[in-house]
Design a protein around this motif. Structure first.
Motif, PDB file in Angstrom:
ATOM      1  N   UNK A 224       0.872  -1.168   0.000  1.00  0.00           N
ATOM      2  CA  UNK A 224       0.000   0.000   0.000  1.00  0.00           C
ATOM      3  C   UNK A 224       0.912   1.223   0.000  1.00  0.00           C
ATOM      4  N   UNK A 225       1.501   1.438  -1.147  1.00  0.00           N
ATOM      5  CA  UNK A 225       2.481   2.505  -1.356  1.00  0.00           C
ATOM      6  C   UNK A 225       2.499   2.817  -2.847  1.00  0.00           C
ATOM      7  N   UNK A 226       3.059   3.954  -3.253  1.00  0.00           N
ATOM      8  CA  UNK A 226       3.135   4.275  -4.685  1.00  0.00           C
ATOM      9  C   UNK A 226       3.802   3.150  -5.477  1.00  0.00           C
ATOM     10  N   UNK A 227       3.386   2.981  -6.750  1.00  0.00           N
ATOM     11  CA  UNK A 227       3.877   1.881  -7.572  1.00  0.00           C
ATOM     12  C   UNK A 227       5.389   1.921  -7.784  1.00  0.00           C
ATOM     13  N   UNK A 228       5.974   3.106  -7.739  1.00  0.00           N
ATOM     14  CA  UNK A 228       7.406   3.204  -8.014  1.00  0.00           C
ATOM     15  C   UNK A 228       8.261   3.047  -6.758  1.00  0.00           C
ATOM     16  N   UNK A 229       7.616   2.782  -5.634  1.00  0.00           N
ATOM     17  CA  UNK A 229       8.342   2.741  -4.357  1.00  0.00           C
ATOM     18  C   UNK A 229       8.634   1.292  -3.946  1.00  0.00           C
ATOM     19  N   UNK A 230       9.875   1.036  -3.559  1.00  0.00           N
ATOM     20  CA  UNK A 230      10.278  -0.306  -3.124  1.00  0.00           C
ATOM     21  C   UNK A 230       9.878  -0.532  -1.672  1.00  0.00           C
ATOM     22  N   UNK A 231       9.280  -1.700  -1.395  1.00  0.00           N
ATOM     23  CA  UNK A 231       8.762  -1.934  -0.046  1.00  0.00           C
ATOM     24  C   UNK A 231       9.322  -3.176   0.649  1.00  0.00           C
ATOM     25  N   UNK A 232      10.034  -4.050  -0.073  1.00  0.00           N
ATOM     26  CA  UNK A 232      10.689  -5.157   0.631  1.00  0.00           C
ATOM     27  C   UNK A 232      11.954  -5.578  -0.109  1.00  0.00           C
ATOM     28  N   UNK A 233      12.787  -6.344   0.567  1.00  0.00           N
ATOM     29  CA  UNK A 233      14.092  -6.728   0.027  1.00  0.00           C
ATOM     30  C   UNK A 233      14.040  -8.071  -0.687  1.00  0.00           C
ATOM     31  N   UNK A 234      14.978  -8.269  -1.607  1.00  0.00           N
ATOM     32  CA  UNK A 234      15.201  -9.577  -2.215  1.00  0.00           C
ATOM     33  C   UNK A 234      16.676  -9.930  -2.091  1.00  0.00           C
ATOM     34  N   UNK A 235      16.953 -11.212  -1.988  1.00  0.00           N
ATOM     35  CA  UNK A 235      18.315 -11.721  -1.934  1.00  0.00           C
ATOM     36  C   UNK A 235      18.618 -12.369  -3.284  1.00  0.00           C
ATOM     37  N   UNK A 236      19.697 -11.924  -3.928  1.00  0.00           N
ATOM     38  CA  UNK A 236      20.022 -12.324  -5.291  1.00  0.00           C
ATOM     39  C   UNK A 236      21.052 -13.447  -5.290  1.00  0.00           C
ATOM     40  N   UNK A 237      20.780 -14.494  -6.049  1.00  0.00           N
ATOM     41  CA  UNK A 237      21.686 -15.635  -6.154  1.00  0.00           C
ATOM     42  C   UNK A 237      22.911 -15.285  -7.004  1.00  0.00           C
ATOM     43  N   UNK A 238      24.041 -15.842  -6.630  1.00  0.00           N
ATOM     44  CA  UNK A 238      25.270 -15.630  -7.392  1.00  0.00           C
ATOM     45  C   UNK A 238      25.184 -16.319  -8.752  1.00  0.00           C
ATOM     46  N   UNK A 239      25.937 -15.792  -9.703  1.00  0.00           N
ATOM     47  CA  UNK A 239      26.069 -16.389 -11.043  1.00  0.00           C
ATOM     48  C   UNK A 239      24.729 -16.566 -11.742  1.00  0.00           C
ATOM     49  N   UNK A 240      23.885 -15.565 -11.607  1.00  0.00           N
ATOM     50  CA  UNK A 240      22.606 -15.544 -12.312  1.00  0.00           C
ATOM     51  C   UNK A 240      22.559 -14.302 -13.188  1.00  0.00           C
ATOM     52  N   UNK A 241      21.595 -14.260 -14.083  1.00  0.00           N
ATOM     53  CA  UNK A 241      21.441 -13.079 -14.928  1.00  0.00           C
ATOM     54  C   UNK A 241      21.257 -11.830 -14.074  1.00  0.00           C
ATOM     55  N   UNK A 242      20.441 -11.938 -13.031  1.00  0.00           N
ATOM     56  CA  UNK A 242      20.175 -10.772 -12.195  1.00  0.00           C
ATOM     57  C   UNK A 242      21.427 -10.298 -11.464  1.00  0.00           C
ATOM     58  N   UNK A 243      22.230 -11.225 -10.992  1.00  0.00           N
ATOM     59  CA  UNK A 243      23.463 -10.828 -10.302  1.00  0.00           C
ATOM     60  C   UNK A 243      24.441 -10.172 -11.265  1.00  0.00           C
ATOM     61  N   UNK A 244      24.461 -10.631 -12.501  1.00  0.00           N
ATOM     62  CA  UNK A 244      25.335 -10.014 -13.497  1.00  0.00           C
ATOM     63  C   UNK A 244      24.846  -8.609 -13.871  1.00  0.00           C
ATOM     64  N   UNK A 245      23.538  -8.437 -13.934  1.00  0.00           N
ATOM     65  CA  UNK A 245      22.975  -7.132 -14.301  1.00  0.00           C
ATOM     66  C   UNK A 245      23.147  -6.107 -13.196  1.00  0.00           C
ATOM     67  N   UNK A 246      23.000  -6.544 -11.956  1.00  0.00           N
ATOM     68  CA  UNK A 246      22.985  -5.599 -10.842  1.00  0.00           C
ATOM     69  C   UNK A 246      24.266  -5.586 -10.016  1.00  0.00           C
ATOM     70  N   UNK A 247      25.029  -6.674 -10.048  1.00  0.00           N
ATOM     71  CA  UNK A 247      26.281  -6.708  -9.319  1.00  0.00           C
ATOM     72  C   UNK A 247      26.146  -6.560  -7.818  1.00  0.00           C
ATOM     73  N   UNK A 248      25.088  -7.105  -7.253  1.00  0.00           N
ATOM     74  CA  UNK A 248      24.876  -7.002  -5.813  1.00  0.00           C
ATOM     75  C   UNK A 248      24.154  -8.245  -5.298  1.00  0.00           C
ATOM     76  N   UNK A 249      24.139  -8.413  -4.000  1.00  0.00           N
ATOM     77  CA  UNK A 249      23.508  -9.577  -3.382  1.00  0.00           C
ATOM     78  C   UNK A 249      22.123  -9.274  -2.826  1.00  0.00           C
ATOM     79  N   UNK A 250      21.801  -8.003  -2.678  1.00  0.00           N
ATOM     80  CA  UNK A 250      20.538  -7.621  -2.062  1.00  0.00           C
ATOM     81  C   UNK A 250      20.010  -6.363  -2.724  1.00  0.00           C
ATOM     82  N   UNK A 251      18.687  -6.290  -2.870  1.00  0.00           N
ATOM     83  CA  UNK A 251      18.069  -5.104  -3.453  1.00  0.00           C
ATOM     84  C   UNK A 251      16.668  -4.952  -2.876  1.00  0.00           C
ATOM     85  N   UNK A 252      16.060  -3.799  -3.123  1.00  0.00           N
ATOM     86  CA  UNK A 252      14.692  -3.551  -2.683  1.00  0.00           C
ATOM     87  C   UNK A 252      13.801  -3.375  -3.911  1.00  0.00           C
TER      88      UNK A 252
END
Length: 232
Positions: free
Chosen positions: A132-160
């Motif tokens: 229940x927040x604006x659509x562009x606002x991040x409200x929870x965290x995700x943990x990113x797996x190593x050696x995945x497309x997402x980890x290569x794109x973002x270069x981090x282990x955690x994001x919101x």
């Protein structure tokens, strides 16, 4: 030439109306793609270089061999049938696929996986996945797996990320792996381990409009451009 990207719209059965948020087209255009809206008729157009399966309502539980729980929401049989057949055909032809929210779940079901009809009932999660927040606002965290497309794109282990769902991926479909999870263990991103580009996210990157989220669309459109070059 710009890669042509087909985007599936939502379908309002009562009104007989297709609808699509402008953010999807804007996100594709911003990284050099040419967006077109797909309607549930006929086979995949030969001019398509990639497909975005957009967000929307619930998926009919009978399609993944379950009886509907009372918490299940409104379904659109017309959309379900079109997107599942479209997804399966695209997978066979190696057309790049990007699934967003519901779209990620469609990819999983098309490959034989299942989803939670309602994560509040079927998991032990206490996190708020329907914000229940604006659509562009991040409200929870995700943990990113190593050696995945997402980890290569973002270069981090955690994001919101933002979050607008009560269903979620349960049993992964054939050839899929998860590339991110929320802190309650719910799958937040998936990718295919063999196909050139089949990627899904549970959040709405088109709504967040950040450079980080834009890299998802850029990678997808690049894959679409490579597919276009191969099929010429």
């Amino acid at each position: 030439m710009q890669p042509v990207i087909g985007i599936t719209p939502d379908y309002d059965s009562a009104a007989g109306r297709y609808q699509l948020h402008q953010d999807y087209a804007a996100a594709i255009s911003a990284v050099g793609g040419y967006p077109v809206m797909l309607f549930g008729q006929g086979e995949i157009p030969l001019f398509l270089d990639g497909i975005v399966l957009s967000g929307g309502g619930d998926i009919d539980p009978l399609l993944f061999h379950e009886e509907p729980l009372r918490e299940s929401g409104e379904i659109s049989p017309r959309r379900d049938q079109f997107e599942l057949s479209l997804c399966q055909a695209a997978i066979q032809k190696n057309i790049p696929l990007l699934g967003i929210c519901r779209g990620m779940q469609v990819i999983n079901i098309a490959l034989g996986g299942t989803i939670y009809q309602d994560i509040g009932v079927q998991t032990k999660s206490t996190l708020k996945h329907r914000q229940q927040a604006p659509r562009d606002y991040a409200t929870h965290s995700i943990m990113i797996e190593e050696n995945t497309l997402l980890s290569h794109l973002w270069g981090k282990e955690k994001a919101a990320v933002n979050s607008f769902h009560h269903q979620g991926v349960a049993l992964l479909g054939e050839g899929l792996r998860y590339s991110a999870k929320s802190q309650d263990g719910l799958i937040e991103a998936i990718e295919h381990t063999e196909k050139p580009f089949i990627f899904g996210v549970q959040w709405h990157p088109e709504a967040m409009k950040t450079g980080e989220q834009g890299r998802i669309f850029a990678a997808f459109v690049q894959a679409a451009a490579e597919f276009h070059a191969i099929r010429r």
